[in-house]
Design an enzyme around this catalytic site. Structure first.
Site, PDB file in Angstrom:
ATOM      1  N   ARG A 147       0.855  -1.186   0.000  1.00 35.30           N
ATOM      2  CA  ARG A 147       0.000   0.000   0.000  1.00 35.30           C
ATOM      3  C   ARG A 147       0.883   1.225   0.000  1.00 35.30           C
ATOM      4  O   ARG A 147       1.790   1.327   0.844  1.00 35.30           O
ATOM      5  CB  ARG A 147      -0.874  -0.024   1.253  1.00 35.30           C
ATOM      6  N   TYR A 159      -3.097  11.659   5.798  1.00 33.18           N
ATOM      7  CA  TYR A 159      -3.268  10.327   6.357  1.00 33.18           C
ATOM      8  C   TYR A 159      -2.174   9.371   5.863  1.00 33.18           C
ATOM      9  O   TYR A 159      -1.840   9.350   4.681  1.00 33.18           O
ATOM     10  CB  TYR A 159      -4.641   9.737   5.963  1.00 33.18           C
ATOM     11  N   ASP A 211      -5.026   3.817   0.018  1.00 30.40           N
ATOM     12  CA  ASP A 211      -6.111   4.109   0.956  1.00 30.40           C
ATOM     13  C   ASP A 211      -6.458   5.590   0.860  1.00 30.40           C
ATOM     14  O   ASP A 211      -5.650   6.442   1.234  1.00 30.40           O
ATOM     15  CB  ASP A 211      -5.660   3.743   2.383  1.00 30.40           C
ATOM     16  N   HIS A 213      -8.908   6.890   2.500  1.00 29.97           N
ATOM     17  CA  HIS A 213      -9.318   7.204   3.872  1.00 29.97           C
ATOM     18  C   HIS A 213     -10.454   8.225   3.915  1.00 29.97           C
ATOM     19  O   HIS A 213     -10.392   9.242   4.640  1.00 29.97           O
ATOM     20  CB  HIS A 213      -8.112   7.650   4.708  1.00 29.97           C
ATOM     21  N   GLU A 237      -9.035   1.988  -1.585  1.00 31.74           N
ATOM     22  CA  GLU A 237      -9.741   1.728  -0.326  1.00 31.74           C
ATOM     23  C   GLU A 237     -10.459   2.967   0.195  1.00 31.74           C
ATOM     24  O   GLU A 237      -9.921   4.077   0.118  1.00 31.74           O
ATOM     25  CB  GLU A 237      -8.679   1.261   0.681  1.00 31.74           C
ATOM     26  N   GLU A 263     -13.529  -1.193   6.875  1.00 31.28           N
ATOM     27  CA  GLU A 263     -12.829  -1.277   8.168  1.00 31.28           C
ATOM     28  C   GLU A 263     -13.632  -0.645   9.307  1.00 31.28           C
ATOM     29  O   GLU A 263     -13.421  -1.005  10.458  1.00 31.28           O
ATOM     30  CB  GLU A 263     -11.416  -0.677   8.076  1.00 31.28           C
ATOM     31  N   ARG A 284     -13.602  -5.322   3.858  1.00 31.61           N
ATOM     32  CA  ARG A 284     -12.447  -5.201   4.748  1.00 31.61           C
ATOM     33  C   ARG A 284     -12.795  -5.291   6.233  1.00 31.61           C
ATOM     34  O   ARG A 284     -12.013  -4.867   7.090  1.00 31.61           O
ATOM     35  CB  ARG A 284     -11.695  -3.902   4.451  1.00 31.61           C
ATOM     36  N   GLU A 340      -4.257  -7.161   5.464  1.00 32.46           N
ATOM     37  CA  GLU A 340      -3.362  -6.036   5.772  1.00 32.46           C
ATOM     38  C   GLU A 340      -2.388  -6.445   6.878  1.00 32.46           C
ATOM     39  O   GLU A 340      -2.769  -7.108   7.834  1.00 32.46           O
ATOM     40  CB  GLU A 340      -4.202  -4.830   6.235  1.00 32.46           C
ATOM     41  N   TRP A 404     -11.860  12.360   8.145  1.00 34.01           N
ATOM     42  CA  TRP A 404     -10.461  11.966   8.345  1.00 34.01           C
ATOM     43  C   TRP A 404     -10.240  10.555   7.817  1.00 34.01           C
ATOM     44  O   TRP A 404     -11.065   9.705   7.941  1.00 34.01           O
ATOM     45  CB  TRP A 404     -10.060  12.025   9.823  1.00 34.01           C
TER      46      TRP A 404
HETATM   47  O1  EZ4 Z   1      -6.742   4.631  10.079  1.00 36.54           O
HETATM   48  O2  EZ4 Z   1      -6.849   1.625  11.974  1.00 36.54           O
HETATM   49  O3  EZ4 Z   1      -6.249   0.671   6.441  1.00 36.54           O
HETATM   50  N1  EZ4 Z   1      -5.946   1.064   7.511  1.00 36.54           N
HETATM   51  C1  EZ4 Z   1      -6.408   2.191   8.095  1.00 36.54           C
HETATM   52  C2  EZ4 Z   1      -5.960   2.411   9.511  1.00 36.54           C
HETATM   53  C3  EZ4 Z   1      -6.958   3.260  10.303  1.00 36.54           C
HETATM   54  C4  EZ4 Z   1      -6.781   2.991  11.763  1.00 36.54           C
HETATM   55  C5  EZ4 Z   1      -7.833   3.726  12.582  1.00 36.54           C
HETATM   56  O4  EZ4 Z   1      -7.769   3.312  13.909  1.00 36.54           O
HETATM   57  O5  EZ4 Z   1      -7.114   2.940   7.476  1.00 36.54           O
HETATM   58  O6  EZ4 Z   1      -4.671   2.988   9.541  1.00 36.54           O
HETATM   59 CO    CO Z   2      -7.891   1.972   5.746  1.00 36.24          CO
END
Ligand code: EZ4
Ligand code: CO
Length: 404
Positions: A147, A159, A211, A213, A237, A263, A284, A340, A404
């Protein structure tokens, strides 16, 4: 086998972990992870105040009945706190049943469907050059799937990127939440350049993942997916927040970049429309935040009907107990995609001795009876809980609170 005791252990060997330990009249103990990053004590209290009194005296073999009792019996269904608490009980019960059978957990689930579990590493850099270096470094460690995240010019902090190269990325920090800034246009210009540079540097043998995020709107995510198509990502992701599953239809209509999400999901109900309408490629959810092994199987079985594969979350805020249980699940689950893997720090690995191992880009849960992860309680006691928060994110332009 009767449950005679249930205790919640909270420790912070670098970051907070909540662990449930069940004791039985046969002398066996079982462990479950209940860590919910930034809200740890809510789950600890849910367990201690509300579930532990229900567990003592129960037959430890009745995993399904206990799951249903805790889920339906709460009346207030679902939610990350409830489902992480139920997950901890469920994981500890599977651990106990497998120990009682003298088998590694994956054998009870139906046995291994594969020899080993493909995992992906994280590569983070403050700019493209650093991320390229880091991808090379992870590839040299043996990872086949990586990743990649990079800092964005003009943004102070994004992030996935650690403050310096010596430390791995750890989002939760002590004190009040850190504030990050965000600008979608700059990110959308930068990210395709990152993956172009990566393919030029590393070629096509490695799987690359990214990701987002949750930072994009559906149409922005559609644009990014299209722009990334030439670089053949394994997945994109969390392209947009998923409370509204319809958002993914819009992304899907525009791009063939595979989509992964889940997640922050905690039940099959969060996954259902995305899976049934074939709006995603990878689900996920993982053991700790989605109701344990018992519920994760239901999610995976639904996903299998639509050729959606698993891609369990495995960041370091999930304890080694979750990682161990997830690896048994991964070895069994027929529609496995990828797992992961963010290695824990040394202190965490010492507090949680485990049978799982990494070798050449793959992991294996090991052959120890149960899920193969234990806790050294005396060592854990040396690392007391420390309140920590995940960051928040604001638009750089005007300070609007963002995802976030
Ligand atoms: O930000 O688990 O894919 N992994 C992620 C993680 C999340 C954290 C949040 O607690 O997006 O790094
Ligand atoms: Co993630």
């Amino acid at each position: 086998m009767k449950i005679t005791g249930a205790r919640v252990i909270v420790c912070c060997p670098g970051r907070n972990f909540v662990t449930l330990k069940l004791e039985t009249d046969e002398g066996l103990t079982g462990l479950g992870d209940a860590s919910l990053n930034g809200r740890e004590l809510a789950v600890a209290a849910y367990l201690t105040e509300h579930l532990v009194p229900l567990l003592v005296g129960r037959d430890a073999h009745r995993i399904e009945d206990t799951w249903q009792y805790l889920y339906k019996g709460a009346y207030w269904r679902r939610g990350p706190v409830t489902m992480s608490a139920i997950a901890a009980v469920d994981t500890a019960l599977w651990d106990l049943k497998a120990k009682a059978a003298g088998m590694p957990l994956y054998q009870l689930l139906g046995g291994a469907s594969r020899e080993r579990v493909l995992v992906y590493a994280h590569a983070n850099g403050r700019d493209i050059a650093e991320t390229v270096d880091e991808v090379h470094r992870q590839a040299a460690l043996g990872y086949r799937a990586i990743r990649a995240q990079s800092g964005v010019p003009g943004l102070a902090k994004v992030y996935g990127v650690a403050a310096d190269r010596e430390h791995s990325y750890e989002p939760a920090t002590p004190g009040l939440p850190k504030e990050e800034d965000w600008d979608t246009a700059q990110y959308l210009r930068h990210t395709p350049k990152l993956f172009e540079a990566l393919r030029n540097a590393i070629g096509w043998e490695h799987e690359l993942l990214h990701d987002v995020h949750h930072r994009l709107t559906p149409i922005e995510a559609a644009r990014l997916g299209k722009d990334l198509e030439p670089f053949r990502l394994f997945w994109m992701e969390d392209a947009t927040p998923a409370e509204n599953p319809e958002a993914f239809r819009l992304i899907r209509q525009h791009t063939t970049t595979p989509l992964a999400v889940g997640e922050v999901f905690n039940t099959v109900w969060d996954c259902k429309p995305l899976i049934e309408q074939q709006l995603i490629d990878f689900i996920r959810t993982t053991v700790v935040h989605a109701g344990g092994i018992t519920h994760l199987r239901r999610i995976a079985d639904l996903a299998a009907l639509y050729q959606v594969r698993t891609g369990s979350h495995g960041a370091t805020d999930l304890s080694p107990v979750c990682m161990g249980a997830a690896l048994h699940f991964d070895l069994w689950v027929p529609n496995f995609g990828i797992q992961e893997h963010m290695p824990h720090n040394e202190a965490t690995d010492e507090v949680f001795p485990h049978a799982y191992r990494f070798d050449g880009g793959f992991m294996h849960p090991g052959e120890a009876p149960g899920h193969g992860v234990e806790i050294d309680e005396r060592l854990a006691a040396k690392y007391p809980y420390q309140r920590a928060y995940l960051p928040v994110n604001r638009l750089q332009r005007d300070g609007t609170l963002w995802d976030w």
